[in-house]
Design a protein around this motif. Structure first.
Motif, mmCIF file in Angstrom:
data_model
loop_
_atom_site.group_PDB
_atom_site.id
_atom_site.type_symbol
_atom_site.label_atom_id
_atom_site.label_comp_id
_atom_site.label_asym_id
_atom_site.label_seq_id
_atom_site.Cartn_x
_atom_site.Cartn_y
_atom_site.Cartn_z
ATOM 1 N N TYR A 1 33.559 40.656 46.989
ATOM 2 C CA TYR A 1 33.537 42.405 47.337
ATOM 3 C C TYR A 1 33.622 42.859 46.016
ATOM 4 O O TYR A 1 34.889 42.981 45.465
ATOM 5 C CB TYR A 1 34.871 42.263 48.043
ATOM 6 C CG TYR A 1 34.843 41.627 49.319
ATOM 7 C CD1 TYR A 1 34.543 42.433 50.679
ATOM 8 C CD2 TYR A 1 35.282 40.298 49.825
ATOM 9 C CE1 TYR A 1 34.451 41.876 51.893
ATOM 10 C CE2 TYR A 1 35.226 39.867 50.862
ATOM 11 C CZ TYR A 1 34.549 40.648 51.812
ATOM 12 O OH TYR A 1 34.788 40.131 53.310
ATOM 13 N N GLN A 2 32.752 43.407 45.464
ATOM 14 C CA GLN A 2 32.660 43.900 44.269
ATOM 15 C C GLN A 2 33.512 45.089 44.119
ATOM 16 O O GLN A 2 34.133 45.506 43.293
ATOM 17 C CB GLN A 2 31.093 44.335 43.952
ATOM 18 C CG GLN A 2 30.866 45.363 42.545
ATOM 19 C CD GLN A 2 29.484 45.217 42.322
ATOM 20 O OE1 GLN A 2 28.574 44.765 42.796
ATOM 21 N NE2 GLN A 2 29.289 46.344 41.452
ATOM 22 N N ASP A 3 33.565 45.999 45.336
ATOM 23 C CA ASP A 3 34.437 47.263 45.347
ATOM 24 C C ASP A 3 35.549 47.089 46.056
ATOM 25 O O ASP A 3 36.304 47.929 46.162
ATOM 26 C CB ASP A 3 33.321 48.278 46.174
ATOM 27 C CG ASP A 3 32.258 48.590 45.358
ATOM 28 O OD1 ASP A 3 32.311 48.651 44.042
ATOM 29 O OD2 ASP A 3 31.116 49.204 45.907
ATOM 30 N N GLY A 4 35.883 45.785 46.268
ATOM 31 C CA GLY A 4 37.232 45.511 46.811
ATOM 32 C C GLY A 4 37.111 45.341 48.552
ATOM 33 O O GLY A 4 36.184 46.122 48.939
ATOM 34 N N TYR B 1 31.226 32.216 51.116
ATOM 35 C CA TYR B 1 31.795 32.969 49.929
ATOM 36 C C TYR B 1 31.227 34.149 49.803
ATOM 37 O O TYR B 1 30.212 34.556 50.244
ATOM 38 C CB TYR B 1 31.223 31.964 48.773
ATOM 39 C CG TYR B 1 31.780 30.602 48.594
ATOM 40 C CD1 TYR B 1 32.710 30.389 48.006
ATOM 41 C CD2 TYR B 1 30.968 29.801 48.918
ATOM 42 C CE1 TYR B 1 33.306 29.080 47.594
ATOM 43 C CE2 TYR B 1 31.353 28.394 48.707
ATOM 44 C CZ TYR B 1 32.423 28.210 48.075
ATOM 45 O OH TYR B 1 32.850 26.855 47.801
ATOM 46 N N VAL B 2 32.351 35.147 49.590
ATOM 47 C CA VAL B 2 31.999 36.444 49.708
ATOM 48 C C VAL B 2 32.690 37.186 48.493
ATOM 49 O O VAL B 2 33.690 36.800 48.103
ATOM 50 C CB VAL B 2 32.687 37.443 50.815
ATOM 51 C CG1 VAL B 2 32.107 38.736 50.766
ATOM 52 C CG2 VAL B 2 31.797 36.940 52.112
ATOM 53 N N GLU C 1 32.817 36.249 38.726
ATOM 54 C CA GLU C 1 33.387 37.040 39.134
ATOM 55 C C GLU C 1 34.888 37.120 39.297
ATOM 56 O O GLU C 1 35.621 36.154 39.305
ATOM 57 C CB GLU C 1 32.789 37.622 40.604
ATOM 58 C CG GLU C 1 31.343 37.739 40.637
ATOM 59 C CD GLU C 1 30.861 38.858 39.349
ATOM 60 O OE1 GLU C 1 31.528 39.414 39.046
ATOM 61 O OE2 GLU C 1 29.669 38.681 39.308
ATOM 62 N N PRO C 2 35.759 38.421 39.449
ATOM 63 C CA PRO C 2 36.987 38.466 39.448
ATOM 64 C C PRO C 2 37.598 37.549 40.667
ATOM 65 O O PRO C 2 37.231 37.828 41.852
ATOM 66 C CB PRO C 2 37.652 39.684 39.761
ATOM 67 C CG PRO C 2 36.419 40.499 39.103
ATOM 68 C CD PRO C 2 35.411 39.692 39.480
ATOM 69 N N PRO C 3 38.408 36.513 40.588
ATOM 70 C CA PRO C 3 39.029 35.529 41.404
ATOM 71 C C PRO C 3 39.487 36.137 42.874
ATOM 72 O O PRO C 3 39.445 35.854 43.996
ATOM 73 C CB PRO C 3 39.798 34.669 40.901
ATOM 74 C CG PRO C 3 40.309 35.179 39.702
ATOM 75 C CD PRO C 3 38.944 35.994 39.200
ATOM 76 N N THR D 1 44.039 31.818 45.339
ATOM 77 C CA THR D 1 44.837 30.823 46.159
ATOM 78 C C THR D 1 44.150 29.401 46.209
ATOM 79 O O THR D 1 44.637 28.427 46.328
ATOM 80 C CB THR D 1 44.950 31.686 47.584
ATOM 81 O OG1 THR D 1 45.678 32.496 47.410
ATOM 82 C CG2 THR D 1 45.594 30.742 48.511
ATOM 83 N N VAL D 2 42.988 29.405 46.482
ATOM 84 C CA VAL D 2 41.933 28.012 46.624
ATOM 85 C C VAL D 2 42.320 27.375 45.126
ATOM 86 O O VAL D 2 42.778 26.055 45.354
ATOM 87 C CB VAL D 2 40.426 28.280 46.533
ATOM 88 C CG1 VAL D 2 39.663 27.151 46.400
ATOM 89 C CG2 VAL D 2 40.002 29.156 47.955
ATOM 90 N N ALA D 3 42.312 28.025 43.942
ATOM 91 C CA ALA D 3 42.481 27.251 42.772
ATOM 92 C C ALA D 3 43.990 26.531 42.709
ATOM 93 O O ALA D 3 44.233 25.372 42.456
ATOM 94 C CB ALA D 3 42.437 28.069 41.623
#
Length: 170
Positions: A135-138, A132-133, A94-96, A159-161
């Motif tokens: 947020y598909q819709d932001g 971990y979450v 999913e988008p990071p 940020t984690v990466a």
């Protein structure tokens, strides 16, 4: 020498807890931490210290309280632990920027997800000392409340990466 990542709670978010990153770097250096590097203005700092994690956390929290006049929570991870958080992301496809790790001091309780409320399209999973979450819709539209995350602090996977990479380079 161990490399640590300190994640501060409620720093430079929504006008509360103002802490310039130059001051955070200076504070860490005054504590004897070396190779100190901050990342963005939300209280992320990578450094090295010969001290055990519990001592690092206690000293940094004490210095932050002296600076801010109130307690500032610190969530601490080693370089290996931060790499493991990144590797364990169940939503890696999913988008990071919409996927967060909520860092906790201890493992989330087994019923942490059952106690969450307001879940819409979000996906939630438990980690070792993270939640971990995705947020598909932001995150701005989300009504999700996770009581187990109350004393944690969240960082998106970008940020984690970056923090994991910086810590690995030490």
């Amino acid at each position: 020498m161990p490399t640590y990542i300190a994640l501060l709670r409620a720093v430079n978010v929504g006008g509360t807890g103002k802490l310039p990153m130059a001051d955070l770097r200076a504070m860490c250096e005054a504590l004897g931490f070396t190779s100190v590097r901050t990342y963005i203005a939300s209280g992320n700092v990578v450094f090295q210290s010969r001290l055990a994690a519990a001592s690092v956390k206690k000293q940094l929290e004490r210095s932050l309280e002296d600076y801010a006049g109130k307690p500032v929570g610190v969530l601490l991870r080693t370089a290996a632990e931060m790499a493991a958080v990144l590797a364990a992301n169940p939503f890696a496809s999913e988008p990071p920027e919409r996927t967060l790790a909520i860092f906790l001091d201890t493992a989330p309780s087994a019923d942490a997800l059952e106690k969450a409320s307001g879940q819409g399209t979000e996906l939630i999973a438990l980690g070792t000392r993270e939640i971990y979450v995705y947020y598909q819709d932001g995150i701005a539209r989300s009504k999700l409340k996770i009581p187990a995350a109350k004393n944690g602090t969240a960082r998106n996977m970008n940020t984690v990466a970056t923090l994991a990479q910086w810590a690995a380079e030490r």
